[in-house]
Design a protein around this motif. Structure first.
Motif, PDB file in Angstrom:
ATOM      1  N   PHE A  60      34.716  80.044  53.852  1.00  0.00           N
ATOM      2  CA  PHE A  60      35.039  79.066  52.817  1.00  0.00           C
ATOM      3  C   PHE A  60      34.128  77.841  52.832  1.00  0.00           C
ATOM      4  O   PHE A  60      33.899  77.217  51.796  1.00  0.00           O
ATOM      5  N   ASP A  61      33.628  77.479  54.007  1.00  0.00           N
ATOM      6  CA  ASP A  61      32.776  76.294  54.107  1.00  0.00           C
ATOM      7  C   ASP A  61      31.298  76.590  53.908  1.00  0.00           C
ATOM      8  O   ASP A  61      30.468  75.669  53.950  1.00  0.00           O
ATOM      9  N   ALA A  62      30.960  77.843  53.690  1.00  0.00           N
ATOM     10  CA  ALA A  62      29.551  78.194  53.484  1.00  0.00           C
ATOM     11  C   ALA A  62      29.080  77.668  52.135  1.00  0.00           C
ATOM     12  O   ALA A  62      29.784  77.806  51.126  1.00  0.00           O
ATOM     13  N   ASP A  63      27.882  77.102  52.088  1.00  0.00           N
ATOM     14  CA  ASP A  63      27.395  76.553  50.823  1.00  0.00           C
ATOM     15  C   ASP A  63      27.104  77.639  49.791  1.00  0.00           C
ATOM     16  O   ASP A  63      27.017  77.359  48.593  1.00  0.00           O
ATOM     17  N   TRP A  64      26.976  78.888  50.233  1.00  0.00           N
ATOM     18  CA  TRP A  64      26.679  79.981  49.316  1.00  0.00           C
ATOM     19  C   TRP A  64      27.933  80.733  48.859  1.00  0.00           C
ATOM     20  O   TRP A  64      27.852  81.638  48.027  1.00  0.00           O
ATOM     21  N   PHE A  65      29.111  80.334  49.380  1.00  0.00           N
ATOM     22  CA  PHE A  65      30.334  81.102  49.142  1.00  0.00           C
ATOM     23  C   PHE A  65      30.663  81.224  47.652  1.00  0.00           C
ATOM     24  O   PHE A  65      30.900  82.320  47.141  1.00  0.00           O
ATOM     25  N   GLY A  66      30.706  80.109  46.946  1.00  0.00           N
ATOM     26  CA  GLY A  66      31.086  80.144  45.543  1.00  0.00           C
ATOM     27  C   GLY A  66      30.152  80.988  44.710  1.00  0.00           C
ATOM     28  O   GLY A  66      30.586  81.807  43.884  1.00  0.00           O
ATOM     29  N   GLY A  67      28.852  80.816  44.915  1.00  0.00           N
ATOM     30  CA  GLY A  67      27.887  81.584  44.138  1.00  0.00           C
ATOM     31  C   GLY A  67      27.977  83.069  44.405  1.00  0.00           C
ATOM     32  O   GLY A  67      27.882  83.886  43.482  1.00  0.00           O
ATOM     33  N   PHE A  68      28.198  83.421  45.665  1.00  0.00           N
ATOM     34  CA  PHE A  68      28.275  84.842  46.025  1.00  0.00           C
ATOM     35  C   PHE A  68      29.441  85.526  45.326  1.00  0.00           C
ATOM     36  O   PHE A  68      29.283  86.598  44.733  1.00  0.00           O
ATOM     37  N   PHE A  69      30.623  84.918  45.378  1.00  0.00           N
ATOM     38  CA  PHE A  69      31.785  85.588  44.801  1.00  0.00           C
ATOM     39  C   PHE A  69      31.800  85.534  43.278  1.00  0.00           C
ATOM     40  O   PHE A  69      32.440  86.363  42.638  1.00  0.00           O
ATOM     41  N   ASN A  70      31.077  84.597  42.693  1.00  0.00           N
ATOM     42  CA  ASN A  70      30.916  84.626  41.243  1.00  0.00           C
ATOM     43  C   ASN A  70      30.057  85.797  40.808  1.00  0.00           C
ATOM     44  O   ASN A  70      30.222  86.333  39.714  1.00  0.00           O
ATOM     45  N   ILE A  71      29.124  86.204  41.676  1.00  0.00           N
ATOM     46  CA  ILE A  71      28.255  87.342  41.373  1.00  0.00           C
ATOM     47  C   ILE A  71      28.892  88.654  41.811  1.00  0.00           C
ATOM     48  O   ILE A  71      28.672  89.706  41.196  1.00  0.00           O
ATOM     49  N   LEU A  72      29.724  88.611  42.846  1.00  0.00           N
ATOM     50  CA  LEU A  72      30.314  89.835  43.401  1.00  0.00           C
ATOM     51  C   LEU A  72      31.134  90.596  42.368  1.00  0.00           C
ATOM     52  O   LEU A  72      30.974  91.812  42.208  1.00  0.00           O
ATOM     53  N   GLN A  73      32.029  89.904  41.679  1.00  0.00           N
ATOM     54  CA  GLN A  73      32.944  90.583  40.756  1.00  0.00           C
ATOM     55  C   GLN A  73      32.207  91.324  39.641  1.00  0.00           C
ATOM     56  O   GLN A  73      32.426  92.526  39.450  1.00  0.00           O
TER      57      GLN A  73
END
Length: 214
Positions: free
Chosen positions: A136-149
């Motif tokens: 959750f604290d990773a700076d790449w977390f939000g971008g990754f899961f926006n692309i994952l779906q």
């Protein structure tokens, strides 16, 4: 490595068909399902039981040391490698693991999706990420899961497990009807499950009913 990428053993678990059915319905309507609850609420147990009903499962138990993008992506590729028909394609995907820019993550997930793709419509691969709260604290977390779906929506089902409410980037997928959430209230044992559990330790049905009520 093997422990991180193998489905945990499930001997001795109480059968909970209502939760298996709920997961089946959820993943039938959403690409991504999130199981959220504190430690000991049964997230991994039900995910393990569900995974054992599927033929092709890529499992990755995430730890705090995996917060670095290159480490996380390497383990994710390794988990997919176990169920992929094309081992070379998975190896090629690691060439995209250079940085956590949106473009690099998109290239990486494109290869992962292509590797998981199958012609058998009734046997979609299942990707399980257990412990994503460590990211959750990773700076790449939000971008990754926006692309994952969108990357995996046509090729695989995704099951995520976490101990706490995820940050907004992942939570927004729920408001967009791209993510389903199974919470602690749903995971809690009902009356019949409590009876089955306590029967294993020699409690009578009447005792179990009383204990469940309490």
């Amino acid at each position: 490595l093997n422990e991180k990428l193998e489905i945990p053993p499930c001997e001795g678990l109480i059968e909970r068909p209502r939760l298996i059915e709920k997961l089946e319905r959820s993943l039938g309507n959403f690409t991504v399902t999130l199981v959220s609850g504190r430690a000991g609420t049964g997230k991994t147990s039900i995910a393990t039981a569900f995974a054992r009903t599927r033929k092709n499962v890529a499992w990755f138990t995430v730890e705090s040391s995996d917060i670095d993008w290159n480490v996380f992506a390497s383990y994710l590729a390794a988990s997919v490698h176990r169920v992929a028909e094309s081992k070379k394609a998975v190896g090629d995907s690691l060439h995209a693991v250079t940085n956590s820019s949106p473009a690099a993550m998109a290239r990486f997930l494109y290869v992962i999706a292509s590797v998981l793709e199958t012609d058998e419509k009734d046997d979609r691969p299942l990707l399980v990420l257990d412990g994503i709260d460590h990211l959750f604290d990773a700076d790449w977390f939000g971008g990754f899961f926006n692309i994952l779906q969108p990357s995996l929506s046509q090729t695989a089902d995704v099951l995520l497990l976490c101990r706490s409410r995820p940050p907004n980037p992942l939570w927004r997928l729920r408001s967009k009807q791209m993510l389903d959430v199974i919470d602690e209230k749903t995971l809690a044992f009902n009356r019949d499950e409590t009876i089955s559990l306590l029967k294993q330790v020699g409690r009578s049905q009447s005792e179990a009913v009383r204990i469940h009520a309490e």
